[in-house]
Every structure is written in structure tokens, then in C-alpha cells.
Design a protein around this motif. Structure first.
Motif, mmCIF file in Angstrom:
data_model
loop_
_atom_site.group_PDB
_atom_site.id
_atom_site.type_symbol
_atom_site.label_atom_id
_atom_site.label_comp_id
_atom_site.label_asym_id
_atom_site.label_seq_id
_atom_site.Cartn_x
_atom_site.Cartn_y
_atom_site.Cartn_z
ATOM 1 N N GLU A 175 -2.482 -20.903 2.464
ATOM 2 C CA GLU A 175 -1.135 -20.198 1.926
ATOM 3 C C GLU A 175 -1.516 -18.081 1.439
ATOM 4 O O GLU A 175 -0.274 -17.376 1.713
ATOM 5 C CB GLU A 175 -0.351 -20.630 1.536
ATOM 6 C CG GLU A 175 1.046 -19.819 0.719
ATOM 7 C CD GLU A 175 1.996 -21.310 0.217
ATOM 8 O OE1 GLU A 175 2.876 -21.365 0.031
ATOM 9 O OE2 GLU A 175 1.289 -22.256 -0.234
ATOM 10 N N GLN B 52 -0.229 -14.794 1.880
ATOM 11 C CA GLN B 52 0.310 -13.403 0.746
ATOM 12 C C GLN B 52 -0.425 -12.561 0.912
ATOM 13 O O GLN B 52 0.169 -11.079 0.320
ATOM 14 C CB GLN B 52 0.467 -14.096 -0.278
ATOM 15 C CG GLN B 52 1.238 -16.140 -0.516
ATOM 16 C CD GLN B 52 1.878 -16.719 -1.300
ATOM 17 O OE1 GLN B 52 0.596 -16.062 -2.204
ATOM 18 N NE2 GLN B 52 2.759 -17.571 -1.572
ATOM 19 N N CYS B 53 -1.722 -12.616 0.421
ATOM 20 C CA CYS B 53 -2.720 -11.499 0.471
ATOM 21 C C CYS B 53 -2.677 -10.256 1.528
ATOM 22 O O CYS B 53 -2.539 -9.089 1.260
ATOM 23 C CB CYS B 53 -4.009 -11.591 0.149
ATOM 24 S SG CYS B 53 -4.923 -12.881 -1.148
ATOM 25 N N SER C 121 0.279 -10.512 3.578
ATOM 26 C CA SER C 121 1.353 -9.035 3.741
ATOM 27 C C SER C 121 1.247 -7.897 2.048
ATOM 28 O O SER C 121 1.693 -7.386 2.779
ATOM 29 C CB SER C 121 2.488 -10.450 3.198
ATOM 30 O OG SER C 121 2.329 -11.531 4.196
#
Length: 464
Positions: A305, A309-310, A312
Motif C-alpha cells: 500500500e 502511494q509512493c 502515485s
């Protein structure tokens, strides 16, 4: 700039031993396997440290070693019916694949333990002459209790260290805290000739010898993972300061641990991840971004997860920079420069430096870059601004991202030109009401993962 010094347990003003030169030693890998993300964290963190000091005008001499003879390497060679030389050579090559994928800048020197046997023997001899080392049946040990400062890096009283030490069955040490400087050769193991017979160096001594050879008696910064504080770095101090009669390192910097799904990463638990297997799914840059997105001394949690995020976050950076390219291409030289906007852009540099000067706070440094991205998206993209403003923003973006070593996989000019030519043909087909050709080009671009966007300045594109 202030750095947290493990030796004093405080943030200290960074003042190099020599005014314009910084000498850094970083413990490198023992090359018997692919590096895992625990190895990659200090690799990326202290690469940023080196790049930031260079950015601030220092001449940095950065040394990172390879431990290329060791029990683990010998064990792997026996398992694979190979030699320790072949195993170490193989995994040094694999290291470079991963390190360069992570945008690591080669150290000034990458010495190997096996290339410095003479220097290792010389420093052991000097320790023996001073009474800090003793030989038993071809093994040479460091007489730990003779060094009065032992425990000063790990901040552990000597009695606590002694209570945690044990002498194994068959051990010949005078004291449980004593550690090996030279190991007598066992049958089938690699060896070198020495004053104590055939053998090979212990782990700790190689770093003391290579520090002295390549950087001198006293260096500015010694860095590595938190797990190296004791016993490795503690033993390095004892060896080096006893041999050289000088302080070993002025500052000690250590990065925090990595947890995997909130459990400490450990080979015994089988929850460690290699950089290679993660990169096959997410690419190397997502890993680098993840490893520097938190303050280096903080523990970080690895999960899929968080990697998403990284990913994105990086996509947002790439989109911003690509949009700037388009804005630069279409901006006018005739529009008066907006000095207030330019000053706002330049202020992000001061914000970035303030963060990085505070013990290499990469998390706040990244925040400064995203504040710049917000400025660009709201004040420049799709606005009627000058080419000078656009170029100022692009140069600042590249400068700050370059220090952190991110946004290093931008699309090549050849790909750019090919896509731009297709877009131009599509625009011409639309102008000629040749809808079939325009649709065909649109479908071709879509198949390449290119999404077209209409803006007041014209058509731009992003890659999915």
C-alpha cells in the motif's frame, strides 16, 4: 547544517575537519546475495547526504567498501560448488545493477577487503605491538578491556556489555568481549600468509584498515545502518583509535530499521524483500522514493500500500515536469516577467535547504518540492506566463529533485519527438476534417499509453 551524532546523541553543527573537504565512509554490503531493502536504505539515504553536501559546495570524498571474503560468502560458495571469488564477483555485479537502478552515485572509491590484506595485517601488527591484540594458535584477538572508551558509541556500560557476551565452547579468548582481528585458516577455506600463519581477516578490521588507507586517521562522517552501531562500529572505534592515536570519526550517522507490515524485517522471520524482486513490479525509483520519504533516523514500514502511494507521488511529479516542458514550448517571450511569482518559486529553494540542513530531513525536503509543484500547477500551468517564469520553475524543480536523486527516468527526446510528430499529424488531419486519420492516430497513441489533453495553449499529453 546540523546532524544527529550517534556519538553524542545530540544534533551538532556540522563543521568538517578540513574546511572545504568532507571525508565520508559508509559500510558496504557483504556480497553473497542480492541486496534487500534493508541494505538499500543506507545506500539511498547516504547517497542523498553525499549529493546534498556537494550541492552545498563541499568537495566530498566518499568511500564505500565491499566485504568480499566472509563466512557467509564461503558458505554460499560451498553450497553452489563454487569459489568465494566467483560468488563475490557475481554479487558485486548484481549490486551494481540494483545500485545504479536506484540512482546511486558511485563512491569515490569502492575498495574490497581482499585488495587490502597488507594494510589489514599492518594495522593488526601495530595493535599487537601496543598490547591491544594477542595471538592464540593462529587467531588474533582484540583485547577489548584495554581500550578505555569501549562502549562510547552504543552508550552501554562495559558491565552490561560483558553480561551479554559469552565465550563459546572451544573459544580461546581472554575475555568474552574480545573479538577476532585475524582468523586462522580452516581446511578448505581461503587464506593469506601472515605473521600469525595462514588465515584471513575478521570483519571489523577491514573497515579500520581501509578508512586509514583511503581517508586518513580522522574522518568527518562514518555512516551505516542502526544495526551496525554495536558491535561493528564500536569495534572499529576501538581498533582505529588504539592503532592511530587519534579520534576516528567526528560524526556518526545511522539510519533506522525497516519494518515489513509493521513487523521488524528479519531473515530469521523470512519477511525480508530483495530490491530486485520489488523493482520487477514497481521499478527502482519507487523504492528510492520510499526509502527517502521519511526521516532517515525514523523506522519505516514497508507495505504494498505504501509503495502504491509512493508510485502515485512520483507520477504527480512527472506529470508536473512534463506539463512544464509543454508550457515552456508554448510560452511567449513578449509577456512581462512576473517577478513576484519568480521570487515565490525561488523561495522553495530556501525552504528545501532549511529542511535538509535540519539533520538531512528529506521528508520536509520532499514537502518543499510538492509545495513548488502546487505553485507550478496553480500559477503557471494553463496560465498566460512568460517563458522566463516557466524556465525558472523547471530549473528549480530539476535542481531540488536532483539533490534527492528522484525524477531520473524522464522520457527520452526520441520518444518525445515521435509522439509530438504524431500529435502534429493528428492536428493537421483534424484541420483537414480527415476524421478517419485523426481517429487512427489517436488510437495509435492510446495503444502506446499516451493520453491527450486539450489546454488553452494546445494539445499536451501524459503517459499512463
Amino acid at each position: 547544517m546540523k546532524v544527529f551524532n550517534t556519538l553524542s546523541r545530540t544534533k551538532e553543527e556540522f563543521v568538517p575537519v578540513n574546511e572545504n573537504e568532507v571525508k565520508i565512509y559508509a559500510c558496504g554490503p557483504t556480497v553473497y546475495n542480492y541486496i534487500h531493502i534493508g541494505n538499500a536504505r543506507p545506500l539511498c539515504v547516504f547517497d542523498v547526504l553525499r549529493k546534498y553536501l556537494e550541492y552545498r559546495g563541499y568537495n566530498v570524498k566518499f568511500v564505500q567498501n565491499f566485504t568480499d571474503v566472509d563466512d557467509k560468502i564461503i558458505k554460499r560458495a560451498n553450497e553452489e560448488n563454487s569459489t568465494f571469488e566467483e560468488i563475490s564477483k557475481k554479487y558485486i555485479n548484481e549490486f551494481w545493477t540494483d545500485a545504479h537502478g536506484l540512482n546511486f552515485k558511485d563512491a569515490s572509491i569502492h575498495p574490497k577487503a581482499t585488495e587490502n590484506i597488507d594494510e589489514i595485517i599492518e594495522i593488526i601488527k601495530s595493535l599487537e605491538e601496543k598490547g591491544f591484540a594477542y595471538e592464540v594458535d593462529g587467531d588474533v584477538y582484540y583485547r577489548t578491556l584495554k581500550f578505555k572508551g569501549y562502549g562510547k558509541l552504543s552508550h552501554q556500560p562495559i558491565d552490561d556489555l560483558k553480561s551479554g557476551a559469552r565465550i563459546a565452547v572451544g573459544d580461546k579468548k581472554e575475555d568474552p568481549l574480545d573479538f577476532a582481528l585475524w582468523k586462522a585458516a580452516k581446511e578448505g577455506e581461503p587464506y593469506w600468509d601472515s605473521p600469525w600463519g595462514k588465515g584471513r581477516p575478521g570483519w571489523h578490521i577491514e573497515c579500520s584498515a581501509m578508512n586509514r588507507k583511503y581517508l586518513g586517521n580522522t574522518i568527518d562522517i562514518h555512516c551505516g545502518g542502526q544495526d551496525l552501531i554495536f558491535p561493528h562500529h564500536e569495534n572499529e572505534i576501538a581498533q582505529s583509535e588504539a592503532a592511530n592515536d587519534a579520534p576516528f570519526s567526528k560524526y556518526w550517522m545511522h539510519n533506522g530499521y525497516i519494518n515489513v507490515d509493521n513487523v521488524k524485517m528479519s531473515k530469521s522471520l523470512g519477511n525480508f524483500k530483495t530490491v530486485r524482486e520489488i523493482a520487477e513490479v514497481y521499478g527502482y525509483e519507487v523504492i528510492r522514493y520510499f526509502l527517502i520519504s521519511s526521516h532517515y533516523r525514523s523506522p519505516i514500514n514497508f507495505s504494498l500500500e505504501i509503495l502504491e502511494q509512493c508510485k502515485s507521488a512520483l507520477e504527480r511529479l512527472y506529470t508536473c515536469r512534463d506539463s512544464l516542458d509543454f508550457a515552456i514550448k508554448n510560452a511567449s517571450d513578449e509577456i512581462a516577467d512576473d517577478s513576484e511569482l519568480i521570487e515565490r518559486i525561488r523561495a522553495r529553494k530556501a525552504q528545501f535547504i532549511e529542511a535538509m540542513d535540519d539533520d538531512l530531513n528529506t521528508a520536509d525536503g520532499i514537502a518543499a518540492i510538492f509545495d513548488l509543484v502546487s505553485d507550478i500547477n496553480t500559477q503557471i500551468i494553463n496560465k498566460d506566463v512568460s517563458k522566463n517564469v516557466c524556465n525558472t520553475a523547471a530549473n528549480m524543480f530539476d535542481e531540488l529533485c536532483g539533490v534527492l536523486g528522484i525524477v531520473y527516468n524522464r522520457k527520452s527526446n526520441d520518444i518525445d519527438n515521435e509522439i509530438e510528430e504524431l500529435i502534429e499529424k493528428r492536428q493537421q488531419a483534424r484541420a483537414n476534417k480527415d476524421w478517419a486519420t485523426a481517429d487512427a492516430i489517436r488510437d495509435e497513441l492510446k495503444a502506446k499509453g499516451i493520453i491527450l489533453k486539450d489546454t488553452p495553449q494546445g494539445v499536451t499529453w501524459v503517459k499512463e
